[in-house]
Design a protein around this motif. Structure first.
Motif, PDB file in Angstrom:
ATOM      1  N   ARG A   1       5.519   5.130   2.664  1.00  0.00           N
ATOM      2  CA  ARG A   1       4.158   5.057   3.422  1.00  0.00           C
ATOM      3  C   ARG A   1       3.185   5.116   2.363  1.00  0.00           C
ATOM      4  NH1 ARG A   1       4.073  11.100   6.469  1.00  0.00           N
ATOM      5  NH2 ARG A   1       3.742  12.102   4.328  1.00  0.00           N
ATOM      6  N   PRO A   2       2.002   4.542   3.204  1.00  0.00           N
ATOM      7  CA  PRO A   2       0.667   4.885   2.257  1.00  0.00           C
ATOM      8  C   PRO A   2       0.345   6.419   1.959  1.00  0.00           C
ATOM      9  CG  PRO A   2       0.255   3.439   4.062  1.00  0.00           C
ATOM     10  CD  PRO A   2       1.636   4.191   4.368  1.00  0.00           C
ATOM     11  N   LEU A   3      -0.484   6.516   1.030  1.00  0.00           N
ATOM     12  CA  LEU A   3      -0.684   8.009   0.518  1.00  0.00           C
ATOM     13  C   LEU A   3      -1.261   8.622   1.427  1.00  0.00           C
ATOM     14  CD1 LEU A   3      -0.985  10.236  -1.722  1.00  0.00           C
ATOM     15  CD2 LEU A   3      -3.121   9.233  -2.292  1.00  0.00           C
ATOM     16  N   HIS A   4      -0.549  10.012   1.873  1.00  0.00           N
ATOM     17  CA  HIS A   4      -0.921  10.558   3.143  1.00  0.00           C
ATOM     18  C   HIS A   4      -1.504  11.991   1.932  1.00  0.00           C
ATOM     19  CE1 HIS A   4       0.815   8.247   5.859  1.00  0.00           C
ATOM     20  NE2 HIS A   4       0.604   9.022   6.704  1.00  0.00           N
TER      21      HIS A   4
ATOM     22  N   ARG B   1       3.343   9.823 -13.333  1.00  0.00           N
ATOM     23  CA  ARG B   1       2.231   9.114 -12.946  1.00  0.00           C
ATOM     24  C   ARG B   1       2.294   8.741 -11.502  1.00  0.00           C
ATOM     25  NH1 ARG B   1       0.216   6.202 -18.576  1.00  0.00           N
ATOM     26  NH2 ARG B   1       0.653   7.930 -19.806  1.00  0.00           N
ATOM     27  N   HIS B   2       1.389   8.228 -11.018  1.00  0.00           N
ATOM     28  CA  HIS B   2       1.161   8.100  -9.639  1.00  0.00           C
ATOM     29  C   HIS B   2       0.677   6.362  -9.438  1.00  0.00           C
ATOM     30  CE1 HIS B   2       0.789  12.167  -9.966  1.00  0.00           C
ATOM     31  NE2 HIS B   2       1.461  12.318  -8.904  1.00  0.00           N
ATOM     32  N   GLY B   3       1.312   5.761  -8.308  1.00  0.00           N
ATOM     33  CA  GLY B   3       0.877   4.461  -8.034  1.00  0.00           C
ATOM     34  C   GLY B   3       0.858   4.026  -6.740  1.00  0.00           C
ATOM     35  N   LEU B   4       0.255   2.991  -6.454  1.00  0.00           N
ATOM     36  CA  LEU B   4      -0.038   2.158  -5.045  1.00  0.00           C
ATOM     37  C   LEU B   4       0.376   0.934  -5.279  1.00  0.00           C
ATOM     38  CD1 LEU B   4      -3.755   3.413  -4.056  1.00  0.00           C
ATOM     39  CD2 LEU B   4      -1.589   4.233  -3.199  1.00  0.00           C
ATOM     40  N   VAL B   5       0.998   0.486  -4.278  1.00  0.00           N
ATOM     41  CA  VAL B   5       1.674  -1.117  -4.289  1.00  0.00           C
ATOM     42  C   VAL B   5       0.497  -1.826  -3.733  1.00  0.00           C
ATOM     43  CG1 VAL B   5       3.337  -2.742  -3.089  1.00  0.00           C
ATOM     44  CG2 VAL B   5       4.102  -0.203  -3.678  1.00  0.00           C
TER      45      VAL B   5
ATOM     46  N   ASP C   1       0.824  -1.241   0.056  1.00  0.00           N
ATOM     47  CA  ASP C   1       0.023   0.008   0.069  1.00  0.00           C
ATOM     48  C   ASP C   1       0.763   1.177  -0.049  1.00  0.00           C
ATOM     49  OD1 ASP C   1      -2.309   1.160  -0.134  1.00  0.00           O
ATOM     50  OD2 ASP C   1      -2.630   1.736   2.095  1.00  0.00           O
ATOM     51  N   GLU C   2       2.225   1.061  -0.262  1.00  0.00           N
ATOM     52  CA  GLU C   2       3.039   2.345  -0.167  1.00  0.00           C
ATOM     53  C   GLU C   2       2.647   3.196  -1.661  1.00  0.00           C
ATOM     54  OE1 GLU C   2       7.419   2.835  -0.133  1.00  0.00           O
ATOM     55  OE2 GLU C   2       7.252   1.110   1.521  1.00  0.00           O
ATOM     56  N   PHE C   3       2.580   4.706  -1.410  1.00  0.00           N
ATOM     57  CA  PHE C   3       2.463   5.436  -2.532  1.00  0.00           C
ATOM     58  C   PHE C   3       3.751   5.413  -3.447  1.00  0.00           C
ATOM     59  CE2 PHE C   3       1.681   9.836  -4.181  1.00  0.00           C
ATOM     60  CZ  PHE C   3       0.798   9.338  -5.000  1.00  0.00           C
ATOM     61  N   ALA C   4       3.631   5.693  -4.520  1.00  0.00           N
ATOM     62  CA  ALA C   4       4.880   5.797  -5.339  1.00  0.00           C
ATOM     63  C   ALA C   4       4.522   6.799  -6.490  1.00  0.00           C
ATOM     64  CB  ALA C   4       5.188   4.398  -6.262  1.00  0.00           C
ATOM     65  N   GLU C   5       5.930   7.326  -6.802  1.00  0.00           N
ATOM     66  CA  GLU C   5       5.554   8.286  -8.178  1.00  0.00           C
ATOM     67  C   GLU C   5       6.332   7.693  -9.300  1.00  0.00           C
ATOM     68  OE1 GLU C   5       5.278  12.954  -6.511  1.00  0.00           O
ATOM     69  OE2 GLU C   5       7.080  11.594  -5.478  1.00  0.00           O
ATOM     70  N   VAL C   6       5.819   7.628 -10.329  1.00  0.00           N
ATOM     71  CA  VAL C   6       6.617   6.972 -11.583  1.00  0.00           C
ATOM     72  C   VAL C   6       6.861   8.063 -12.401  1.00  0.00           C
ATOM     73  CG1 VAL C   6       5.933   5.264 -13.026  1.00  0.00           C
ATOM     74  CG2 VAL C   6       4.646   5.086 -11.262  1.00  0.00           C
ATOM     75  N   ASP C   7       8.123   8.099 -12.874  1.00  0.00           N
ATOM     76  CA  ASP C   7       8.920   9.425 -13.683  1.00  0.00           C
ATOM     77  C   ASP C   7       8.873   8.334 -15.045  1.00  0.00           C
ATOM     78  OD1 ASP C   7       9.060  11.242 -11.413  1.00  0.00           O
ATOM     79  OD2 ASP C   7      10.852  10.086 -10.779  1.00  0.00           O
TER      80      ASP C   7
ATOM     81  N   LEU D   1       2.523  -2.686  -8.886  1.00  0.00           N
ATOM     82  CA  LEU D   1       1.878  -1.196  -8.563  1.00  0.00           C
ATOM     83  C   LEU D   1       0.597  -1.176  -9.216  1.00  0.00           C
ATOM     84  CD1 LEU D   1       5.157  -0.674  -8.444  1.00  0.00           C
ATOM     85  CD2 LEU D   1       4.319   1.490  -7.672  1.00  0.00           C
ATOM     86  N   GLN D   2      -0.553  -0.433  -8.907  1.00  0.00           N
ATOM     87  CA  GLN D   2      -1.634  -0.195  -9.687  1.00  0.00           C
ATOM     88  C   GLN D   2      -1.053   1.470 -10.168  1.00  0.00           C
ATOM     89  OE1 GLN D   2      -5.414  -0.474  -7.884  1.00  0.00           O
ATOM     90  NE2 GLN D   2      -4.874   0.913  -6.207  1.00  0.00           N
ATOM     91  N   VAL D   3      -1.126   1.539 -11.388  1.00  0.00           N
ATOM     92  CA  VAL D   3      -0.883   3.022 -11.371  1.00  0.00           C
ATOM     93  C   VAL D   3      -2.195   3.752 -11.930  1.00  0.00           C
ATOM     94  CG1 VAL D   3       0.312   4.447 -13.731  1.00  0.00           C
ATOM     95  CG2 VAL D   3       1.228   2.117 -12.786  1.00  0.00           C
TER      96      VAL D   3
END
Lengths: 481, 173
Positions: free
Chosen positions: A97-100, A62-66, A49-55, A76-78
C-alpha cells in the motif's frame, strides 16, 4: 516424554497470521540503478505509489516509492537516492500500500526528519490510526469556507493581509531576505482566539544553521507540546523532500479534524521541494516544461496546498503557509507562478523594503490576503479593521507616488497634502511596519498604531473610513474638530 | 602710546568708552548666551543620556527575559529528550526480549507444528516450486527465482512488534 502438547498452552491458531502482521515477499531482480531510480524486474502484483523497503547487501536499509509499473517491471524512486548502491544483493520488499504513518497527538513536541523518523532520540512516533501520507481527496461540498482570523502578532500581516483559519497564504521571498525568521516568528506567535492552536513546521532544504535557529526560536512552543518539527536539511536526501510536506499535512489533518485543533502548517522552502520533483522528473527522462520543472508541477503543488481548509462537522482547521524563494526575485518563476494560481493571496517580501531597515520587509502594495474579508471586521477582529486596512493601503499607494515626485522636484515643491502622505509613510514604516523579530503585538495595539499613522494625514483625506470610526478611534480627533 | 595728540585723545575718550562698553556688553551677552547654550546642551545631553539609559535598560531587560525564556525552554528540551531517550531504551529492551522469546520458541513443543504452518504459508505465497529451508534462528526462509520470503522467528517477532501500535503504551506513560 511423549511429546504431547502442554495442556496449559494457547493453541497455535490464536496467533496472528503472517498476512495480518504484514510479511513481505522480497524481490531481488534489480535491473538498473539510475540517479534516484531503481528498476526492478519480476515484481508481479506491485501497485503504483506502493511504499517499499530496500535492503542492501551490506545490511543497510533505504526506502522507496513505486513511480511506474510496466507489466512486471517496477520503477521506484529511492528516497535516500541510489548513491553507494551496487547491483547484486539488493532486496526490495513492498508494503502492499502507499506510505502510511501513524497519526495522533504523539507527534506533538517531537522532532523528526523529512521521512518522519525521530531525530530527538525518542522512539518512533506511534498513534492509534494509520493514514496514507498522500491524503484522501475531500468532497468539495463538505468544505466550509474559511472564517475567523489566525492572529500572528505581526502588525503588517494581522492588519493588512489577515491570515484566516483554513486559508493557504504563501510568503514569496528572494534568497537573502529574512523569510525564515518571519515564518518562524509566525510559527512561534500565531494563535486563534480562544481555541487550541498547533503548529506543524516542515523544513525542506534548510542549512544546519537555519535549522538550529528554527529549533531555538520554536523551543517554547515545542516544550509546550504545541509543535511538530519535520526537518530535512540541505544535505539530507533530496528525494525525501517529496514526502516531508505530505507527512506534515497528514499529521496536521488528523490533529485538526480528529482532535479539533486549529493547525498551522508552515512549509519552507517550497522551491527546494519543487527542485526534488524536478530531479526525479529528469531522472525519469520526462519532457521538461518551464525551467526544467515537469508539466505536472501545478497539479502536484495543488495536491499539497488544497489539503488546507475546514470540513463540515469537524471543529479544527488546517491553515497552510508555504514559503518560497524566487531565484533572482523573478515572480514569473514556475514555483511562484503556479503557487499564485492555487493559493488565496500572497505575502511578498522585497529587498528594497529591507534596505530601508524594515523588518519584516513586506511589500504592502504587492501583498494580499484574498480571504481577509472572511476573517476580519466586526465580530471577528475589530469593527474598524477592514476600513482602516483599505485606507492604509490607499494611502500607501498615494505616498509612493508622492515620494517618487519628491525625488524629481524635491519635498519643498510638494503640496501640503503630498507632504502629509510622506509623513504618513515615515510614521507607518517606523511605528507600524517595523517590528522586532521577537516582538508580539496584539490586534488592538496594531490597529491603534495604524490609527496613529493615519493621524498624520489631513482628516479630509481619510475618505475610506466612516466618521463614526474617525470619531471613535482617530487620535486627537476631538481637538481638531 | 597712541599716535594722537593729547587734545584729540581727550576728545576721543567718550568714543573709546562707548566702544569699550559696547564690547563689554556684547562680551557679556556672548558669555551669557554661551552659558545658556551650555546649560541647554547639558540638559539635552542629560535627557538623551537618560533616554539611552532607559532604552538600554529596557532592551537589556527584554534580552534577558528572552534569554531566560530560551534557557528555560532549552532545559525543558533537555528534560524532554531524557524522557524520550528513556522511552526509546525501554522500547529497544522490549524489542530485544521479544526477539529472544521468539527464538526460544524453537524449544516449545508446538514448534514443529508452527514450522509446518510456516512452510505451508511460504508455498501459498511463492508457489509450490518454492525451496523452503529452516532458518538457523527458527522459522523458515523460502526462495523461488528472484523472490524470497523470510518467515524466520525474529523477523516475525519484529513484524508483530511493529504492527501493534498499542504496544507503545508499554514505553510511554
Amino acid at each position: 516424554m511423549t511429546g504431547s502438547p502442554d495442556p496449559g498452552a494457547a493453541p497455535v491458531e490464536a496467533a496472528a497470521s503472517p498476512q495480518q502482521i504484514g510479511v513481505q515477499v522480497s524481490y531481488g531482480d534489480v535491473r538498473e540503478l539510475r540517479g534516484p531510480l531503481l528498476v526492478l524486474g519480476g515484481a508481479d502484483g506491485v501497485g503504483w505509489d506502493e511504499f517499499a523497503e530496500v535492503d542492501l547487501a551490506g545490511g543497510g536499509q533505504r526506502h522507496g516509492l513505486v513511480l511506474e509499473v510496466d507489466r512486471d517491471i517496477a520503477t521506484l524512486q529511492v528516497l535516500e537516492s541510489t548513491g553507494g548502491m551496487a547491483l547484486g544483493g539488493i532486496r526490495v520488499r513492498f508494503a502492499g500500500r502507499p506510505l502510511h504513518i501513524q497519526v495522533g497527538s504523539g507527534w506533538l513536541g517531537r522532532v523528526c526528519n523529512g521521512r518522519g523518523e525521530p531525530l530527538d532520540g525518542g522512539p518512533p512516533v506511534t498513534g492509534a490510526t494509520f493514514l496514507p501520507v498522500s491524503g484522501w481527496p475531500l468532497n468539495p461540498v463538505h468544505r466550509e469556507p474559511p472564517r475567523q482570523p489566525v492572529l500572528t502578532g505581526l502588525s503588517v500581516i494581522d492588519a493588512l493581509t489577515t491570515l484566516v483559519r483554513g486559508q493557504k497564504l504563501p510568503i514569496f521571498s528572494v534568497p537573502g531576505l529574512p523569510h525564515l525568521a518571519l515564518a518562524t516568528q509566525i510559527a512561534s506567535q500565531a494563535t486563534s482566539e480562544g481555541r487550541s492552536f498547533r503548529v506543524v513546521f516542515a523544513a525542506m532544504g534548510l542549512t544546519h544553521a537555519d535549522i538550529a535557529y528554527v529549533r531555538d526560536r520554536l523551543e517554547e512552543r515545542s516544550a509546550a507540546g504545541e509543535l511538530v518539527l519535520l526537518l530535512n536539511a540541505a544535505n539530507d536526501p533530496v528525494i525525501e523532500r517529496i514526502l516531508t510536506p505530505r507527512i506534515a499535512l497528514t499529521v496536521a489533518e488528523h490533529l485538526a479534524y480528529a482532535e479539533g485543533h486549529d493547525v498551522l502548517v508552515i512549509m519552507s522552502d517550497m522551491t527546494s521541494y519543487a527542485e526534488a520533483i524536478r530531479e526525479v522528473s529528469a531522472a525519469r527522462r520526462e519532457i521538461p516544461a518551464r525551467r526544467g520543472y515537469p508539466g505536472y508541477l501545478y497539479s502536484d503543488l495543488a495536491t499539497l496546498y488544497e489539503r488546507c481548509g475546514r470540513v463540515q462537522g469537524h471543529d479544527g482547521s488546517v491553515t497552510v503557509l508555504p514559503v518560497l524563494t524566487m531565484p533572482g526575485g523573478d515572480i514569473t518563476h514556475p514555483v511562484a507562478d503556479l503557487t499564485g494560481y492555487i493559493t488565496e493571496g500572497q505575502i511578498v517580501l522585497a529587498p528594497d523594503v529591507l534596505a530601508r531597515g524594515i523588518y519584516p520587509p513586506v511589500d504592502v502594495l504587492s501583498s494580499l490576503s484574498r480571504l481577509m474579508r472572511s476573517g476580519a471586521g466586526k465580530g471577528r477582529t475589530r469593527e474598524d479593521h477592514l476600513d482602516v486596512a483599505a485606507q492604509m493601503i490607499a494611502a500607501m499607494a498615494r505616498a509612493r507616488q508622492a515620494a517618487e515626485l519628491a525625488e524629481l522636484v524635491g519635498v519643498a515643491a510638494l503640496s501640503e497634502t503630498d507632504r502629509s502622505y510622506i509623513a504618513y509613510r515615515t510614521h507607518l514604516e517606523r511605528d507600524f511596519l517595523n517590528q522586532g523579530p521577537e516582538e508580539f503585538r496584539s490586534l488592538e495595539e496594531t490597529l491603534d498604531r495604524a490609527w496613529a499613522a493615519l493621524a498624520a494625514l489631513p482628516p479630509a483625506e481619510l475618505t475610506m473610513v466612516s466618521t463614526t470610526f474617525l470619531d471613535r478611534y482617530l487620535p486627537g480627533r476631538k481637538d481638531r474638530s | 602710546m597712541s599716535g594722537t595728540a593729547p587734545v584729540s585723545a581727550a576728545a576721543l575718550e567718550p568714543v573709546r568708552r562707548t566702544l569699550r562698553e559696547a564690547a563689554q556688553r556684547e562680551a557679556a551677552d556672548i558669555l551669557e548666551g554661551a552659558a545658556r547654550q551650555a546649560r541647554e546642551l547639558e540638559d539635552a545631553a542629560r535627557t538623551e543620556a537618560a533616554g539611552i539609559l532607559a532604552a538600554a535598560a529596557a532592551e537589556g531587560e527584554a534580552a534577558a527575559r528572552a534569554e531566560a525564556a530560551r534557557r528555560s525552554a532549552r532545559v525543558r528540551r533537555q528534560a524532554h529528550e531524557l524522557v524520550l531517550a528513556q522511552q526509546n531504551a525501554l522500547r529497544q529492551d522490549l524489542q530485544r526480549r521479544l526477539r529472544e522469546a521468539a527464538v526460544a520458541l524453537r524449544t516449545d513443543p508446538r514448534y514443529p507444528e508452527l514450522r509446518e504452518r510456516l512452510r505451508e504459508q511460504c508455498r501459498q505465497v511463492l508457489g509450490p516450486a518454492a525451496t523452503v529451508r529452516e532458518s538457523p534462528e527458527g522459522g523458515v526462509v523460502a526462495e523461488t527465482g528472484t523472490r524470497s520470503l523470510d518467515l524466520s522467528l525474529p523477523v516475525l517477532a519484529a513484524l508483530v512488534f511493529e504492527s501493534a501500535p498499542e504496544a507503545s503504551s508499554l514505553w510511554r506513560r
